[in-house]
Design a protein around this motif. Structure first.
Motif, PDB file in Angstrom:
ATOM      1  N   ALA A 100       7.926   2.236   3.016  1.00  0.00           N
ATOM      2  CA  ALA A 100       8.981   1.243   2.747  1.00  0.00           C
ATOM      3  C   ALA A 100      10.345   1.922   2.746  1.00  0.00           C
ATOM      4  N   MET A 101      10.409   3.126   2.185  1.00  0.00           N
ATOM      5  CA  MET A 101      11.686   3.845   2.196  1.00  0.00           C
ATOM      6  C   MET A 101      12.107   4.184   3.620  1.00  0.00           C
ATOM      7  N   LEU A 102      11.113   4.601   4.429  1.00  0.00           N
ATOM      8  CA  LEU A 102      11.413   4.928   5.821  1.00  0.00           C
ATOM      9  C   LEU A 102      11.981   3.703   6.543  1.00  0.00           C
TER      10      LEU A 102
ATOM     11  N   GLY B  90      -4.025  -2.004 -10.716  1.00  0.00           N
ATOM     12  CA  GLY B  90      -3.408  -2.279 -12.012  1.00  0.00           C
ATOM     13  C   GLY B  90      -2.158  -1.457 -12.263  1.00  0.00           C
ATOM     14  N   SER B  91      -1.412  -1.181 -11.198  1.00  0.00           N
ATOM     15  CA  SER B  91      -0.216  -0.341 -11.344  1.00  0.00           C
ATOM     16  C   SER B  91       0.894  -1.052 -12.103  1.00  0.00           C
ATOM     17  N   PHE B  92       0.754  -2.378 -12.312  1.00  0.00           N
ATOM     18  CA  PHE B  92       1.792  -3.131 -13.005  1.00  0.00           C
ATOM     19  C   PHE B  92       1.591  -3.062 -14.516  1.00  0.00           C
TER      20      PHE B  92
ATOM     21  N   SER C  29       2.848   8.380 -11.731  1.00  0.00           N
ATOM     22  CA  SER C  29       2.143   7.441 -10.863  1.00  0.00           C
ATOM     23  C   SER C  29       0.770   7.098 -11.423  1.00  0.00           C
ATOM     24  N   ASN C  30       0.370   5.897 -11.140  1.00  0.00           N
ATOM     25  CA  ASN C  30      -1.001   5.477 -11.347  1.00  0.00           C
ATOM     26  C   ASN C  30      -1.819   6.001 -10.154  1.00  0.00           C
ATOM     27  N   ASN C  31      -3.090   5.663 -10.054  1.00  0.00           N
ATOM     28  CA  ASN C  31      -3.910   6.128  -8.934  1.00  0.00           C
ATOM     29  C   ASN C  31      -5.118   5.230  -8.775  1.00  0.00           C
TER      30      ASN C  31
ATOM     31  N   LEU D 177       1.471  -4.966   1.496  1.00  0.00           N
ATOM     32  CA  LEU D 177       0.367  -4.041   1.207  1.00  0.00           C
ATOM     33  C   LEU D 177       0.663  -3.219  -0.048  1.00  0.00           C
ATOM     34  N   HIS D 178       1.929  -2.841  -0.210  1.00  0.00           N
ATOM     35  CA  HIS D 178       2.369  -2.071  -1.372  1.00  0.00           C
ATOM     36  C   HIS D 178       2.140  -2.871  -2.660  1.00  0.00           C
ATOM     37  N   MET D 179       2.472  -4.164  -2.611  1.00  0.00           N
ATOM     38  CA  MET D 179       2.279  -5.014  -3.781  1.00  0.00           C
ATOM     39  C   MET D 179       0.796  -5.242  -4.041  1.00  0.00           C
ATOM     40  N   PHE D 180       0.033  -5.401  -2.957  1.00  0.00           N
ATOM     41  CA  PHE D 180      -1.402  -5.625  -3.101  1.00  0.00           C
ATOM     42  C   PHE D 180      -2.058  -4.400  -3.753  1.00  0.00           C
ATOM     43  N   ARG D 181      -1.586  -3.222  -3.359  1.00  0.00           N
ATOM     44  CA  ARG D 181      -2.066  -1.994  -4.001  1.00  0.00           C
ATOM     45  C   ARG D 181      -1.864  -2.081  -5.513  1.00  0.00           C
ATOM     46  N   GLY D 182      -0.669  -2.576  -5.921  1.00  0.00           N
ATOM     47  CA  GLY D 182      -0.381  -2.721  -7.344  1.00  0.00           C
ATOM     48  C   GLY D 182      -1.416  -3.602  -8.036  1.00  0.00           C
TER      49      GLY D 182
ATOM     50  N   LEU E 244      16.318   2.932  -8.940  1.00  0.00           N
ATOM     51  CA  LEU E 244      15.818   2.575 -10.273  1.00  0.00           C
ATOM     52  C   LEU E 244      14.292   2.482 -10.284  1.00  0.00           C
ATOM     53  N   HIS E 245      13.732   1.928  -9.211  1.00  0.00           N
ATOM     54  CA  HIS E 245      12.281   1.776  -9.062  1.00  0.00           C
ATOM     55  C   HIS E 245      11.607   3.140  -9.170  1.00  0.00           C
ATOM     56  N   LEU E 246      12.143   4.108  -8.418  1.00  0.00           N
ATOM     57  CA  LEU E 246      11.540   5.435  -8.435  1.00  0.00           C
ATOM     58  C   LEU E 246      11.838   6.150  -9.739  1.00  0.00           C
TER      59      LEU E 246
ATOM     60  N   MET F 288      -3.753   3.321   0.446  1.00  0.00           N
ATOM     61  CA  MET F 288      -2.859   2.314  -0.109  1.00  0.00           C
ATOM     62  C   MET F 288      -1.592   2.927  -0.690  1.00  0.00           C
ATOM     63  N   TYR F 289      -1.603   4.231  -0.909  1.00  0.00           N
ATOM     64  CA  TYR F 289      -0.432   4.882  -1.494  1.00  0.00           C
ATOM     65  C   TYR F 289       0.576   5.369  -0.454  1.00  0.00           C
ATOM     66  N   TYR F 290       0.308   5.061   0.811  1.00  0.00           N
ATOM     67  CA  TYR F 290       1.283   5.442   1.845  1.00  0.00           C
ATOM     68  C   TYR F 290       2.482   4.494   1.872  1.00  0.00           C
ATOM     69  N   PHE F 291       2.301   3.264   1.368  1.00  0.00           N
ATOM     70  CA  PHE F 291       3.275   2.231   1.711  1.00  0.00           C
ATOM     71  C   PHE F 291       4.600   2.317   0.961  1.00  0.00           C
ATOM     72  N   GLY F 292       4.615   3.018  -0.183  1.00  0.00           N
ATOM     73  CA  GLY F 292       5.893   3.218  -0.867  1.00  0.00           C
ATOM     74  C   GLY F 292       6.827   4.070  -0.029  1.00  0.00           C
ATOM     75  N   SER F 293       6.325   5.203   0.456  1.00  0.00           N
ATOM     76  CA  SER F 293       7.197   6.064   1.253  1.00  0.00           C
ATOM     77  C   SER F 293       7.511   5.405   2.597  1.00  0.00           C
TER      78      SER F 293
ATOM     79  N   ILE G 114      11.069  -4.162 -11.405  1.00  0.00           N
ATOM     80  CA  ILE G 114      12.115  -3.747 -10.468  1.00  0.00           C
ATOM     81  C   ILE G 114      11.624  -3.974  -9.042  1.00  0.00           C
ATOM     82  N   GLY G 115      10.327  -3.703  -8.802  1.00  0.00           N
ATOM     83  CA  GLY G 115       9.742  -3.969  -7.489  1.00  0.00           C
ATOM     84  C   GLY G 115       9.891  -5.433  -7.107  1.00  0.00           C
ATOM     85  N   MET G 116       9.619  -6.320  -8.054  1.00  0.00           N
ATOM     86  CA  MET G 116       9.743  -7.754  -7.760  1.00  0.00           C
ATOM     87  C   MET G 116      11.192  -8.137  -7.470  1.00  0.00           C
ATOM     88  N   LEU G 117      12.131  -7.505  -8.182  1.00  0.00           N
ATOM     89  CA  LEU G 117      13.542  -7.765  -7.878  1.00  0.00           C
ATOM     90  C   LEU G 117      13.852  -7.312  -6.451  1.00  0.00           C
ATOM     91  N   ILE G 118      13.305  -6.146  -6.087  1.00  0.00           N
ATOM     92  CA  ILE G 118      13.486  -5.664  -4.711  1.00  0.00           C
ATOM     93  C   ILE G 118      12.962  -6.707  -3.728  1.00  0.00           C
ATOM     94  N   PHE G 119      11.798  -7.254  -4.052  1.00  0.00           N
ATOM     95  CA  PHE G 119      11.183  -8.231  -3.154  1.00  0.00           C
ATOM     96  C   PHE G 119      12.087  -9.459  -2.986  1.00  0.00           C
TER      97      PHE G 119
HETATM   98  C1  HEM Z   1      12.359  -1.509  -0.615  1.00  0.00           C
HETATM   99  C2  HEM Z   1      11.206  -1.735  -1.154  1.00  0.00           C
HETATM  100  C3  HEM Z   1      10.371  -0.720  -1.944  1.00  0.00           C
HETATM  101  C4  HEM Z   1      10.384   0.634  -1.856  1.00  0.00           C
HETATM  102  C5  HEM Z   1      11.235   1.503  -0.920  1.00  0.00           C
HETATM  103  C6  HEM Z   1       9.402   1.107  -2.792  1.00  0.00           C
HETATM  104  C7  HEM Z   1       9.106   2.453  -2.980  1.00  0.00           C
HETATM  105  C8  HEM Z   1       8.120   2.941  -3.799  1.00  0.00           C
HETATM  106  C9  HEM Z   1       7.657   4.295  -3.815  1.00  0.00           C
HETATM  107  C10 HEM Z   1       8.186   5.417  -2.909  1.00  0.00           C
HETATM  108  C11 HEM Z   1       6.662   4.390  -4.736  1.00  0.00           C
HETATM  109  C12 HEM Z   1       5.828   5.642  -5.057  1.00  0.00           C
HETATM  110  C13 HEM Z   1       4.776   5.822  -3.972  1.00  0.00           C
HETATM  111  C14 HEM Z   1       3.702   4.795  -4.049  1.00  0.00           C
HETATM  112  O1  HEM Z   1       3.126   4.600  -5.130  1.00  0.00           O
HETATM  113  O2  HEM Z   1       3.416   4.146  -3.004  1.00  0.00           O
HETATM  114  C15 HEM Z   1       6.494   3.095  -5.349  1.00  0.00           C
HETATM  115  C16 HEM Z   1       5.593   2.763  -6.360  1.00  0.00           C
HETATM  116  C17 HEM Z   1       5.410   1.487  -6.875  1.00  0.00           C
HETATM  117  N1  HEM Z   1       5.983   0.316  -6.412  1.00  0.00           N
HETATM  118 FE1  HEM Z   1       7.384   0.183  -4.976  1.00  0.00          FE
HETATM  119  N2  HEM Z   1       8.814   0.068  -3.460  1.00  0.00           N
HETATM  120  C18 HEM Z   1       9.382  -1.085  -2.969  1.00  0.00           C
HETATM  121  C19 HEM Z   1       9.069  -2.372  -3.359  1.00  0.00           C
HETATM  122  C20 HEM Z   1       8.134  -2.713  -4.344  1.00  0.00           C
HETATM  123  C21 HEM Z   1       7.729  -4.055  -4.676  1.00  0.00           C
HETATM  124  C22 HEM Z   1       8.240  -5.311  -3.976  1.00  0.00           C
HETATM  125  C23 HEM Z   1       6.794  -3.955  -5.693  1.00  0.00           C
HETATM  126  C24 HEM Z   1       6.029  -5.056  -6.398  1.00  0.00           C
HETATM  127  C25 HEM Z   1       6.543  -6.007  -7.035  1.00  0.00           C
HETATM  128  C26 HEM Z   1       6.635  -2.561  -6.004  1.00  0.00           C
HETATM  129  C27 HEM Z   1       5.797  -2.054  -6.999  1.00  0.00           C
HETATM  130  C28 HEM Z   1       5.502  -0.725  -7.183  1.00  0.00           C
HETATM  131  C29 HEM Z   1       4.602  -0.209  -8.190  1.00  0.00           C
HETATM  132  C30 HEM Z   1       3.849  -1.017  -9.264  1.00  0.00           C
HETATM  133  C31 HEM Z   1       4.546   1.196  -8.011  1.00  0.00           C
HETATM  134  C32 HEM Z   1       3.717   2.192  -8.812  1.00  0.00           C
HETATM  135  C33 HEM Z   1       2.426   2.373  -8.073  1.00  0.00           C
HETATM  136  C34 HEM Z   1       1.455   3.282  -8.750  1.00  0.00           C
HETATM  137  O3  HEM Z   1       1.880   4.239  -9.400  1.00  0.00           O
HETATM  138  O4  HEM Z   1       0.244   3.018  -8.583  1.00  0.00           O
HETATM  139  N3  HEM Z   1       7.450  -1.838  -5.158  1.00  0.00           N
HETATM  140  N4  HEM Z   1       7.408   2.212  -4.740  1.00  0.00           N
END
Ligand code: HEM
Lengths: 253, 422
Positions: free
Chosen positions: B42-44, B110-112, B213-215, B101-106, B203-205, B35-40, B122-127
């Motif tokens: 998303a950047m790709l 409990g990453s929120f 990071s959470n885990n 999937l990234h949001m579902f992971r949250g 800003l998110h990162l 589930m932790y693949y989807f952040g990177s 900030i993630g929600m603003l991105i969404f």
């Molecule tokens: C362009 C869209 C986005 C990009 C590029 C992005 C990128 C990332 C990256 C690279 C990470 C660190 C790696 C990971 O934990 O997977 C991360 C973590 C996180 N993102 Fe996003 N993200 C995006 C959208 C969102 C959205 C829409 C949400 C939810 C509202 C969100 C919530 C989070 C949270 C809560 C973490 C921390 C996860 C943890 O530490 O367990 N992100 N994001």
């Protein structure tokens, strides 16, 4: 521990591959949904495309354009020379590099047929190959319409059936009206055979549909063969990344 | 240190520090799972959208008369144009798969929760921005679904009291979507929103790396550090996670390549059939529906009988997600150690979201006919089914608050240190 890494990676891969299969299966399942029989066109069969193009130029281009396709592009896609195309497939009299545009002025067409024949460049993308093939097989005689033809797939269509000499003339067989509801068409019956047998006509429709499929997305000719190499390359890339990752992760305990 | 690195560091010592802070000396928990693949990823995908988008913009014409033709020009005459366009259209859909999937992971881990509320916000603003970006992009090819989709969605703003209708005209720039609409959507889609997205991702990162990071175990690795101040369960992001993410990238690209080269329209889901017909304000498509990734929210709108309330429910369905960090009062983060109630509620929520998507994508009439026979009253059954789903969607958030605020949750003991790693 490495074993665990490996098993986890494999699990990931399996899950993702399952998703992939679901994705690949979705279009197929949806194709069924339309309810039209599968025509099985093969755009890689050049002979079929050429026969389809010939049918189109003989029976359709009088009314319909393929404005996004040039004769020269078609020659390349069909594996024909300029000479062959200009002699056998270009009846509109324009240059080789020009698009395939019907000679019939749109205003006249609308006056004669009640509706302007639409451009068919993207017909298969819009309707699907199965729909187009079913449409071409579903014309029947109907004295109540202006052209004398109707169609079960496209009721009250403004297009007169151009291929009647090939398929012959179909008539509608009605099912008896059941408790108050209007009679419905049960099936179409070939009342007057054409110059082709039903099997030959099916093939002609498949060729014509294959040609229109190619015209809708000419990229399909190169896409899948190129895709095989790209996927193969990516599989090697992923395996290489996996080996590298495992090597580095050896010191994580 | 190489000569070049040294030359560079002498002139820009700050940059080296930034690199270290976010790469070689950013310590991430060693137990990240799939589930932790989807952040990177998303950047790709974001990078893919920007790069392929630049090439599309070189050949695209943002006018009602020229847009549709220019897309066909890209598909047929521009060298590799079809590949670039399919990469962009496939990327758009994959973006949402990845983000969901990234949001579902949250929600799973409990990453929120504190201290990561800001990362979630900030993630929600991105969404939100991503949805606007995707909607405007979808209008650009000016197919018939682009046109009618734009018309229906923009007209939703007429539900705003008093100046709703003025607002609609102000957004469109005309009374029916046309040249002014296309021009402004092009500017926003190509310049403004991508810039906002990039800024928000930074800003998110930034916010994430501040707190770490959470885990999947939901334990704070910073609680146990070695004498040098490095978390005992942490490993350097680079090279460990850059390499691990590279494996994820490989698998992800294989999936994308299969779609791009073998089924780019994915049966009308990624590229809708009605968008192969040029925009025509006289011919309404048989069913007007948004692309699949908006369909759960579109279903919420459609299932509410009054338009005003429907728009309100649509807005509320997204606002509720913003509020999750404050609705959930539970002390335990990871689903692994949370009460059974949360596990069940989250599973139901995911299923409800999926089924709402099926309604929004207009798949349900077919199902209803095959279950209840050809004479079934499709609208009544669909409304009943859909409204139950809408209630269940919102019930998740209510449940979350009640369950945690009044202490109904029975959690399991959380370990001190992370338990697994792979
Ligand atoms: C362009 C869209 C986005 C990009 C590029 C992005 C990128 C990332 C990256 C690279 C990470 C660190 C790696 C990971 O934990 O997977 C991360 C973590 C996180 N993102 Fe996003 N993200 C995006 C959208 C969102 C959205 C829409 C949400 C939810 C509202 C969100 C919530 C989070 C949270 C809560 C973490 C921390 C996860 C943890 O530490 O367990 N992100 N994001």
């Amino acid at each position: 521990m490495h074993d665990k890494t490996f098993r986890a990676s494999m699990r990931t891969l399996t899950v993702l591959l399952a998703l992939l299969v679901a994705f690949a299966a979705a279009p197929a399942a949806l194709a069924e949904e339309g309810g039209y029989p599968n025509v099985n066109v093969n755009v890689h069969d050049k002979a079929s495309l050429q026969r389809g193009a010939r049918l189109f130029m003989n029976y359709c281009v009088g009314c319909h354009s393929l404005k996004y396709m040039r004769y020269s592009q078609m020659a390349e896609g069909l594996g024909l020379t300029e000479q062959q195309v200009m002699d056998n497939l270009n009846f509109t009299g324009v240059k080789f590099g020009e698009p395939i545009v019907s000679a019939m002025p749109e205003a006249d067409a609308e006056k004669w047929l009640g509706k302007a024949p639409p451009d068919l460049s993207l017909e298969v993308s819009a309707r699907g190959a199965d729909w187009v093939a079913a449409y071409l097989k579903s014309f029947y005689l109907d004295p109540s319409t202006a052209s004398g033809w109707n169609n079960t797939v496209f009721p009250n269509v403004a297009m007169p059936f151009p291929l009647w000499q090939l398929q012959g003339e179909q008539v509608a067989v009605m099912s008896p009206p059941a408790n108050g509801e209007p009679a419905t068409i049960k099936e179409l019956k070939l009342a007057q055979p054409g110059s082709m047998t039903p099997a030959q006509y099916d093939r002609a429709v498949r060729d014509l549909t294959a040609f229109l499929t190619y015209v809708s997305s000419p990229d399909e000719l190169v896409r899948s063969s190129m895709g095989a190499w790209v996927v193969l390359y990516l599989v090697f890339f992923t395996l290489f990344a996996l080996v590298l990752k495992k090597e580095y992760w050896k010191d994580v305990h | 240190m190489g000569a070049f690195t040294q030359w560079f560091n002498e002139r820009a010592p700050g940059l080296g520090a930034v690199y270290k802070k976010h790469m070689t000396e950013y310590y991430a928990p060693k137990n990240f799972n799939v589930m932790y693949y989807f952040g990177s990823l998303a950047m790709l995908v974001l990078v893919n959208q920007i790069v392929t988008g630049i090439f599309l913009a070189m050949f695209y014409t943002p006018t009602a008369a020229g847009a549709f033709d220019s897309v066909q020009y890209i598909m047929r005459d521009v060298n590799w144009g079809w590949l670039v366009r399919y990469m962009h259209t496939t990327g758009a859909s994959m973006f949402f798969i990845v983000i969901y999937l990234h949001m579902f992971r949250g929600l799973m881990y409990g990453s929120f929760k504190k201290p990561r509320e800001l990362v979630w916000l900030i993630g929600m603003l991105i969404f939100l921005v991503l949805m606007a970006e995707a909607f405007m992009g979808y209008v650009l090819p000016w197919g018939n679904m682009s046109f009618w989709g734009a018309k229906v969605i923009i007209t939703l703003f007429s539900a705003v009291p008093w100046f709703g209708h003025t607002l609609v005209t102000w957004i469109m720039g005309t009374f029916v979507p046309g040249d002014p609409t296309l021009n402004r959507f092009f500017a926003l889609h190509v310049v403004a929103l991508p810039l906002v997205l990039l800024l928000l991702v930074v800003l998110h990162l930034g916010a994430l790396h501040e707190v770490g990071s959470n885990n999947p175990d939901g334990v704070e690795i910073k609680k146990h550090k070695n004498p040098k101040g490095i978390p005992l369960d942490g490993i350097a992001f680079h090279p460990y996670y850059t390499l691990k993410d590279l494996v994820g990238v490989g698998v992800f690209l294989i999936i994308c390549a299969v779609i791009i080269f073998f089924a780019p329209s994915v049966g009308g889901f990624f590229l809708e059939h009605d968008n192969s017909i040029p925009a025509n304000d006289l011919v309404t498509p048989a069913t007007i529906k948004p692309v699949w990734y908006f369909s759960p929210f579109y279903a919420i709108l459609r299932m509410i009988p009054s338009k005003g309330l429907g728009v309100l429910a649509l807005a509320a369905s997204i606002v509720a997600l913003f509020l999750v960090p404050w609705l959930d009062r539970g002390g335990v983060k990871s689903i692994r150690y949370r009460g059974l109630g949360y596990k069940i509620a989250l599973a139901i929520f995911a299923i409800v979201f999926f089924l709402l998507g099926c309604i929004g994508a207009d798949l349900t009439p077919g199902w209803i006919v095959s279950i209840f026979g050809p004479n079934a009253d499709i609208t009544t059954i669909e409304n009943l089914f859909g409204r139950i789903l809408v209630i269940l969607y919102f019930a998740f958030f209510v449940f979350l608050w009640v369950y945690t605020f009044f202490g109904f949750e029975r959690t399991r003991p959380v370990p001190e240190r992370v338990t697994t790693h792979a």
